[in-house]
Design a protein around this motif. Sequence first.
Motif, PDB file in Angstrom:
ATOM      1  N   UNK A   1     -11.397  39.135 -30.057  1.00  0.00           N
ATOM      2  CA  UNK A   1     -12.620  39.547 -29.372  1.00  0.00           C
ATOM      3  C   UNK A   1     -12.505  39.362 -27.874  1.00  0.00           C
ATOM      4  N   UNK A   2     -13.547  38.809 -27.273  1.00  0.00           N
ATOM      5  CA  UNK A   2     -13.621  38.636 -25.827  1.00  0.00           C
ATOM      6  C   UNK A   2     -14.094  37.231 -25.483  1.00  0.00           C
ATOM      7  N   UNK A   3     -13.677  36.754 -24.311  1.00  0.00           N
ATOM      8  CA  UNK A   3     -14.088  35.423 -23.855  1.00  0.00           C
ATOM      9  C   UNK A   3     -14.525  35.503 -22.412  1.00  0.00           C
TER      10      UNK A   3
ATOM     11  N   UNK B   1      -9.847  39.594 -22.677  1.00  0.00           N
ATOM     12  CA  UNK B   1      -9.599  40.071 -24.035  1.00  0.00           C
ATOM     13  C   UNK B   1      -8.737  39.052 -24.773  1.00  0.00           C
ATOM     14  N   UNK B   2      -9.191  38.639 -25.939  1.00  0.00           N
ATOM     15  CA  UNK B   2      -8.414  37.755 -26.804  1.00  0.00           C
ATOM     16  C   UNK B   2      -7.893  38.635 -27.932  1.00  0.00           C
ATOM     17  N   UNK B   3      -6.651  38.977 -27.871  1.00  0.00           N
ATOM     18  CA  UNK B   3      -6.086  39.986 -28.763  1.00  0.00           C
ATOM     19  C   UNK B   3      -6.319  39.631 -30.239  1.00  0.00           C
TER      20      UNK B   3
ATOM     21  N   UNK C   1      -7.235  43.927 -14.346  1.00  0.00           N
ATOM     22  CA  UNK C   1      -6.800  42.529 -14.476  1.00  0.00           C
ATOM     23  C   UNK C   1      -8.032  41.641 -14.342  1.00  0.00           C
ATOM     24  N   UNK C   2      -8.881  41.643 -15.369  1.00  0.00           N
ATOM     25  CA  UNK C   2     -10.191  40.984 -15.254  1.00  0.00           C
ATOM     26  C   UNK C   2     -10.099  39.474 -15.103  1.00  0.00           C
ATOM     27  N   UNK C   3     -11.046  38.961 -14.355  1.00  0.00           N
ATOM     28  CA  UNK C   3     -11.171  37.523 -14.173  1.00  0.00           C
ATOM     29  C   UNK C   3     -12.248  36.938 -15.074  1.00  0.00           C
ATOM     30  N   UNK C   4     -13.336  37.701 -15.275  1.00  0.00           N
ATOM     31  CA  UNK C   4     -14.482  37.168 -15.998  1.00  0.00           C
ATOM     32  C   UNK C   4     -14.429  37.444 -17.503  1.00  0.00           C
TER      33      UNK C   4
ATOM     34  N   UNK D   1     -16.362  30.692 -25.072  1.00  0.00           N
ATOM     35  CA  UNK D   1     -16.347  30.947 -26.513  1.00  0.00           C
ATOM     36  C   UNK D   1     -15.771  32.343 -26.767  1.00  0.00           C
ATOM     37  N   UNK D   2     -14.946  32.473 -27.796  1.00  0.00           N
ATOM     38  CA  UNK D   2     -14.416  33.781 -28.172  1.00  0.00           C
ATOM     39  C   UNK D   2     -15.454  34.466 -29.064  1.00  0.00           C
ATOM     40  N   UNK D   3     -15.947  35.613 -28.609  1.00  0.00           N
ATOM     41  CA  UNK D   3     -16.964  36.360 -29.339  1.00  0.00           C
ATOM     42  C   UNK D   3     -16.322  37.581 -29.993  1.00  0.00           C
ATOM     43  N   UNK D   4     -16.519  37.705 -31.297  1.00  0.00           N
ATOM     44  CA  UNK D   4     -15.934  38.819 -32.023  1.00  0.00           C
ATOM     45  C   UNK D   4     -16.746  40.088 -31.796  1.00  0.00           C
TER      46      UNK D   4
END
Length: 231
Positions: free
Chosen positions: A226-228, A221-223, A215-218, A174-177
């Motif tokens: 937010x973050x996923x 960043x969803x430009x 270069x994260x795997x977990x 899920x993309x979290x803002x």
Amino acid sequence: MGTNILLIEDDEALHRGIRFTLEQEGFETRGARTLAEARNELECGEFGLVLLDVQLPDGNGFDFISEIRSRWRIPVIFLTASDQEFDVVRGLDLGGDDYITKPFRLREFVSRVQAVIRRSAVAQEDAPAAAKPQHSGGLTLIPGEMRIEKEGRDIPLSLTEFRLVSLFMAHPRAVLSRDQIIRHVWQGGVDVLDDNTVAVNVRRLREKIEDDPQNPRFILTVRGAGYRWNG
């Protein structure tokens, strides 16, 4: 009865002033002026917060927090005269839950103490609901101990890091803002002081759990969104 606080501070005048202020706010406070005294207090008592000076007669608070994290599940606020960015980042990266520079305004100091204790209480309430270890992408979150296991290695977490990774792992893909993260992790954003707070804490968590934080795997960043969590 208020929360028990252990104050580790060797400056006599400051020590007395902080204890008086905390006790006026209803906190039960014990004092230590050396790391040896602090170890004895921690062995004998139960505390809801440690206030830890960095420079002490028999050692360094930056080293002592590792000992605290390995043996006790207690939030820690650093107290120090250094406001250098390197020292602030180092203290937070080592697992500090806040970093307060001297001299400080007493009302702000009390507010930040209350905020860390409040977050700690919420984290304690959350842990039983997810008491079983959570597995995701080779990581194992141990809620009751606020740590992650990765390839047989224990990674201690601060309260903020624990709440952040718990949120991500509970909502895989899920993309979290930023606002969603603030509402969950900081409970209304009381001590979120600027727009970079979420990004800074995501960076700290990445440095602990990612093989290559650049270069994260977990934590992706969803430009613009937010973050996923990519478990």
